[in-house]
Scaffold this motif. Structure first.
Motif, mmCIF file in Angstrom:
data_model
loop_
_atom_site.group_PDB
_atom_site.id
_atom_site.type_symbol
_atom_site.label_atom_id
_atom_site.label_comp_id
_atom_site.label_asym_id
_atom_site.label_seq_id
_atom_site.Cartn_x
_atom_site.Cartn_y
_atom_site.Cartn_z
ATOM 1 N N SER A 1 24.935 -63.269 -39.725
ATOM 2 C CA SER A 1 23.622 -63.288 -39.070
ATOM 3 C C SER A 1 23.081 -61.888 -38.754
ATOM 4 O O SER A 1 21.877 -61.673 -38.904
ATOM 5 N N PRO A 2 23.902 -60.901 -38.360
ATOM 6 C CA PRO A 2 23.332 -59.554 -38.142
ATOM 7 C C PRO A 2 22.774 -58.935 -39.426
ATOM 8 O O PRO A 2 21.961 -58.017 -39.372
ATOM 9 N N LEU A 3 23.191 -59.458 -40.575
ATOM 10 C CA LEU A 3 22.694 -58.968 -41.863
ATOM 11 C C LEU A 3 21.445 -59.718 -42.311
ATOM 12 O O LEU A 3 20.919 -59.474 -43.390
ATOM 13 N N GLY A 4 21.002 -60.667 -41.489
ATOM 14 C CA GLY A 4 19.824 -61.455 -41.843
ATOM 15 C C GLY A 4 20.130 -62.623 -42.755
ATOM 16 O O GLY A 4 19.224 -63.219 -43.327
ATOM 17 N N VAL A 5 21.406 -62.976 -42.872
ATOM 18 C CA VAL A 5 21.805 -64.095 -43.726
ATOM 19 C C VAL A 5 22.045 -65.300 -42.821
ATOM 20 O O VAL A 5 22.992 -65.323 -42.045
ATOM 21 N N GLY A 6 21.184 -66.302 -42.932
ATOM 22 C CA GLY A 6 21.275 -67.461 -42.058
ATOM 23 C C GLY A 6 21.792 -68.719 -42.719
ATOM 24 O O GLY A 6 22.035 -69.715 -42.062
ATOM 25 N N THR A 7 21.993 -68.674 -44.037
ATOM 26 C CA THR A 7 22.426 -69.860 -44.776
ATOM 27 C C THR A 7 23.756 -69.589 -45.457
ATOM 28 O O THR A 7 23.971 -68.511 -46.005
ATOM 29 N N ILE A 8 24.635 -70.587 -45.429
ATOM 30 C CA ILE A 8 25.901 -70.508 -46.157
ATOM 31 C C ILE A 8 25.856 -71.536 -47.282
ATOM 32 O O ILE A 8 25.604 -72.719 -47.030
ATOM 33 N N ARG B 1 18.869 -64.647 -49.517
ATOM 34 C CA ARG B 1 20.275 -64.258 -49.465
ATOM 35 C C ARG B 1 21.087 -65.325 -48.749
ATOM 36 O O ARG B 1 20.671 -65.851 -47.709
ATOM 37 N N VAL B 2 22.253 -65.656 -49.301
ATOM 38 C CA VAL B 2 23.128 -66.677 -48.720
ATOM 39 C C VAL B 2 24.563 -66.175 -48.683
ATOM 40 O O VAL B 2 24.974 -65.363 -49.508
#
Length: 90
Positions: free
Chosen positions: A61-68, A28-29
């Motif tokens: 980040s709280p959603l576990g998405v670390g990449t944009i 996920r991004v």
């Protein structure tokens, strides 16, 4: 890069949520664009807001998405899934 153009969706409660997608490998991004023109070339008439990269990371980040993913060239629906529209970015 000072600010990014971030595509959003409106919730039924009036809040804005940054759009996310999945890469082909399932990761996920977050989605962002370097300019309004870059966003409109891929997603015409898409609502958007301006955010700094740090602010977008803080929201995702709280959603576990670390990449944009900045300036993805193609956003398509995941036709392999029976779930509602899941965008895939390429």
């Amino acid at each position: 890069m000072d600010t990014l153009v971030v595509p959003v969706r409106h919730s039924p409660f009036g809040t804005l949520t940054p759009l996310t997608a999945r890469q082909r490998n399932g990761t996920r991004v977050g989605l962002a664009y370097s300019s309004i023109a870059a966003l409109e070339a891929v997603q015409p008439a898409q609502p958007w807001i301006r955010l700094s990269e740090g602010a977008l990371h803080a929201l995702l980040s709280p959603l576990g998405v670390g990449t944009i993913q900045i300036d993805p060239q193609l956003i398509v629906a995941d036709v392999r899934s029976t779930a509602p529209h899941r965008p895939i970015c390429v």
